[in-house]
Write an enzyme that holds these catalytic residues in place. Structure first.
Site, PDB file in Angstrom:
ATOM      1  N   CYS A 202       5.678   0.053  17.016  1.00 26.17           N
ATOM      2  CA  CYS A 202       4.431  -0.084  16.752  1.00 26.17           C
ATOM      3  C   CYS A 202       3.926  -0.561  17.928  1.00 26.17           C
ATOM      4  CB  CYS A 202       3.926  -0.983  15.694  1.00 26.17           C
ATOM      5  SG  CYS A 202       4.361   0.048  14.242  1.00 26.17           S
TER       6      CYS A 202
ATOM      7  N   ASP B 206       1.582  -6.053  13.293  1.00 31.79           N
ATOM      8  CA  ASP B 206       2.295  -5.913  12.346  1.00 31.79           C
ATOM      9  C   ASP B 206       3.311  -7.239  12.019  1.00 31.79           C
ATOM     10  OD1 ASP B 206       1.205  -3.710  12.015  1.00 31.79           O
ATOM     11  OD2 ASP B 206       2.997  -2.184  12.155  1.00 31.79           O
TER      12      ASP B 206
ATOM     13  N   LYS C  31      -2.941   0.500   8.800  1.00 27.17           N
ATOM     14  CA  LYS C  31      -2.287   1.597   9.336  1.00 27.17           C
ATOM     15  C   LYS C  31      -1.291   2.247   8.408  1.00 27.17           C
ATOM     16  CE  LYS C  31       0.438  -0.457  12.842  1.00 27.17           C
ATOM     17  NZ  LYS C  31       1.721  -0.091  12.278  1.00 27.17           N
TER      18      LYS C  31
END
Ligand code: VGL
Ligand code: ZN
Length: 217
Positions: free
Chosen positions: A160, A17, A115
């Site tokens: 994450c 990310d 995701k």
């Protein structure tokens, strides 16, 4: 714990990310999140195999405070799959905030895994949605490619990265988190909690400079 790691072809780097919204100026800025980019770029050059993840929410995602009347970002609500920290709207599909940071430079990444696209459930982990049951397919992909060790870097360390590390371990991979290639959001002690949890799961916390590339490549 070994003091240096020799990276080989059965190792994969998971870069989590590194997107505009998680960097200063974005919608859910991770403090000093942009500082990881040069570190990640250098670490990625030591790996033959790299996977990038991209948080990728539809507008009106359940994790957004804006869809819960009267709630503010960083409040916790209870959803069917458990407690959910509410976030500012972020990484909305197709918006500039969801794009990778302009200075992320990992052209040899082999897979981009998106995701968080199910409107009704969040997905911190790159392996499972937050029900911890619905797989993204990443474990199967990594197994089929023959990878045995997963190194993880990126944003945010306490969400994450942490959940991806936990699930990679549960899926049977050896796991190391490159800690100086991560930054944390740190809500209610979440960064310390993440460190404790990773230690309990025998996830190595390593420094970027402890990685070495096998000389044969
Ligand atoms: C993340 C909160 C919400 C992360 C993603 O990448 O750590 N955190 N969505
Ligand atoms: Zn998100």
């Amino acid at each position: 714990m070994p003091s240096s790691f020799v990276i080989c072809d059965s190792d994969v780097l998971l870069v989590v990310d590194i997107q505009n919204d998680f960097c200063p100026g974005g919608r859910l800025p991770v403090p000093r999140g942009d500082e990881v980019v040069p570190v990640v770029n250098a670490v990625a050059r030591q790996f033959r195999h790299v996977v990038l993840t991209q948080d990728w929410h539809p507008p009106g995602h359940q994790s957004f405070a804006s869809v819960h009347p009267g709630k503010r970002p960083f409040e916790v609500v209870s959803l069917p799959d458990g407690p959910q920290v509410l976030w500012p709207d972020h990484c909305v599909q197709g918006t500039p905030g969801a794009e990778f940071r302009h200075d992320l430079d990992v052209p040899h990444a082999e897979l981009v895994l998106r995701k968080g696209y199910d409107p009704s459930i969040d997905s911190y982990s790159a392996f499972f949605e937050n029900d911890r049951l619905t797989p993204t397919g990443l474990a199967g992909y990594l197994r089929e490619r023959g990878f045995r060790r997963v190194f993880i870097a990126g944003l945010a360390f306490d969400f994450c990265v942490r959940y991806s590390a936990e699930d990679a371990r549960r899926a049977g991979f050896a796991v190391a988190v490159v800690e100086d290639a991560c930054r944390a959001i740190d809500v209610n002690g979440s960064a310390d909690e993440a460190r404790r949890l990773l230690d309990a799961l025998a996830v190595n916390r390593v420094a970027a400079e402890s990685l070495r590339t096998a000389v044969s490549r």
